[in-house]
Design a protein around this motif. Sequence first.
Motif, PDB file in Angstrom:
ATOM      1  N   UNK A  11     -17.369   9.635 -12.319  1.00  0.00           N
ATOM      2  CA  UNK A  11     -16.170   9.392 -13.098  1.00  0.00           C
ATOM      3  C   UNK A  11     -16.150   7.923 -13.530  1.00  0.00           C
ATOM      4  N   UNK A  12     -15.887   7.648 -14.807  1.00  0.00           N
ATOM      5  CA  UNK A  12     -15.952   6.257 -15.294  1.00  0.00           C
ATOM      6  C   UNK A  12     -14.732   5.421 -14.914  1.00  0.00           C
ATOM      7  N   UNK A  13     -14.129   5.717 -13.811  1.00  0.00           N
ATOM      8  CA  UNK A  13     -12.978   4.979 -13.273  1.00  0.00           C
ATOM      9  C   UNK A  13     -13.141   4.890 -11.758  1.00  0.00           C
ATOM     10  N   UNK A  14     -12.721   3.804 -11.127  1.00  0.00           N
ATOM     11  CA  UNK A  14     -12.421   2.516 -11.748  1.00  0.00           C
ATOM     12  C   UNK A  14     -13.714   1.813 -12.149  1.00  0.00           C
ATOM     13  N   UNK A  15     -13.673   0.937 -13.132  1.00  0.00           N
ATOM     14  CA  UNK A  15     -14.888   0.234 -13.552  1.00  0.00           C
ATOM     15  C   UNK A  15     -15.222  -0.910 -12.595  1.00  0.00           C
ATOM     16  N   UNK A  26     -18.117   2.739 -22.602  1.00  0.00           N
ATOM     17  CA  UNK A  26     -18.631   3.698 -23.582  1.00  0.00           C
ATOM     18  C   UNK A  26     -17.605   4.794 -23.841  1.00  0.00           C
ATOM     19  N   UNK A  27     -17.015   5.340 -22.766  1.00  0.00           N
ATOM     20  CA  UNK A  27     -16.040   6.417 -22.928  1.00  0.00           C
ATOM     21  C   UNK A  27     -14.840   5.955 -23.758  1.00  0.00           C
ATOM     22  N   UNK A  37     -14.252  15.254 -24.608  1.00  0.00           N
ATOM     23  CA  UNK A  37     -14.158  16.148 -23.461  1.00  0.00           C
ATOM     24  C   UNK A  37     -15.148  15.651 -22.415  1.00  0.00           C
ATOM     25  N   UNK A  38     -14.717  15.579 -21.165  1.00  0.00           N
ATOM     26  CA  UNK A  38     -15.493  14.886 -20.141  1.00  0.00           C
ATOM     27  C   UNK A  38     -15.819  15.823 -18.983  1.00  0.00           C
TER      28      UNK A  38
END
Length: 408
Positions: A11-15, A26-27, A37-38
Motif C-alpha cells: 500500500x503506498x501509504x504512509x510514504x 506515482x499514485x 483503481x488500486x
Amino acid sequence: MGEILFLSHRIPFPPDRGDKIRSHNVLKALARIAPVHVATFADDAHDRECEPELAALAASYRLVERSKPLGAAGVEALASGRPVSLAAFHDARLHAYVRDVLAHRAIDAIYVFSGQMAQYVPQDFRGRRVADLVDVDSAKFEAYAARGRGWRAWMERREGRLLRAEEARICATFETTLLISRAEVALLQSRLSAECGRVQTMANGLDAAHFDPVTVAPEPRMLACAGPRMIFTGQMDYAPNVEAATRAIEAVLPLVRARCPNASLHIVGRNPPRELVARDGEEGVHVWGRVPDIRPWLKAADVALVPLEIARGVQNKVLEAMAMGLPVVLSPGAATGIDALDGRDFAVRDSGGKMALAVADLASAPGTARLMGDAARAWIVANASWPAALARLPEFLGIDVDSLTDAA
C-alpha cells in the motif's frame, strides 16, 4: 484517457520507506490524470490504518493482508517452478479484483509497481502496460548468492535466475519498463537476450520543502548522546540494510572512536532484527527502531553514514539526508544514480577505514561539514523534485501532454 489500474506490492501509504515514497507519489500523479483503481497489499496493522487515505484517493481499491509465510511461499515456488518473490505476492483475491475491474471499467492503462505484480496483468489485455521495476531485482539476488553458501545461496541463485527470466518477459510484453537510474537501465539491458519494449529512466524525487532542516527541531533523545553523531536510516528488516548497519558498527564506528572517543552511531528504522537490537548499548551504538518522523533524527545528526555493499537503484535515505543539510559519507553503491559531486555534495569512500577517516575529518572541521551539508541541500533543491521526476509519466502512459493541458 480512460481509467487506470494500479498494482502495487505494498500500500503506498504512509510514504515512510523508499518503495512507498515512490509508489505514493506515482499514485497521486496518476490520480490527477484519470480515475485510478488500486490492487495492493498491507504488511501489518500500521498499513491497515492508512486504508482511509487509499479510499479517499482511489476510484476503487482492494487491500489484502499479506500473511503468507515465507516458508509457504518457498514451497509454492518450488512446486510451481516460479520465483519465491512471485509466489509470496500471489493472491486469488487480488486476481479476482483485477478481473472484475477489467471487466466492468474502461481501463486504458495498467501501471505495475514492482515486478512481483506483473503476474496480475492478463495476457489478453489490450491497453497500455507500464512496469515500474524501480531496480533490477534479479541482480540483487545474484549478489546475495555470490556472498552466501549452502542451501540459502542455492535458493538465491535460483531466485536470481527466475527473476531474470521474469524481467525479460516483462520487457518483451510491456510497452514501457521503468527503472530508477541510467545505471539500472544499462544493467537490465545488458542482461536481456530477447527483444524488449522501451526501457526508460524515471528517477526518484524528494519533497525538499518537507525535508527542510529549518522546519523541524532535533530529536532530544539523540541530541543528548555524545557526538559526533552518525546516523544510518532505513527499513531495518531488509538484508542489505542490516548488513550495512552491522558494517557501520563493526568496521566504521571503532575507527571513528579511535580519533573521536565520544562518537555515537544511531540506527533508525522500523523492524530491526534481534541480532541488531542486541547491539544497542554497545559502546556508542544506539538502535532506535521505528520512529514517526525521520526528520528530527536527521536534524540531530552530525553526519549520515551509508555503507551499503549491495545497493540497487537510488537510495532515498541518501536524498533525505542531503535535503536535511547533512554531510553524507557513503559507499560507491549507495551513490549510484545520484549525479552529485563527490567531495562537494557528499563523500564517497570504498572501505570502512576510509569512511571512518572521512567522518573523523568532518567532525574535526565543522566549517567543512557545514559547507558540504549546504551544498548537498542545494543540489537536492535544484535536481531532485518529484514534479521533475514524474514529468514524463503521461508520455509513458501514451497520453498526449497537450490534451491534458487542454482538459485542465
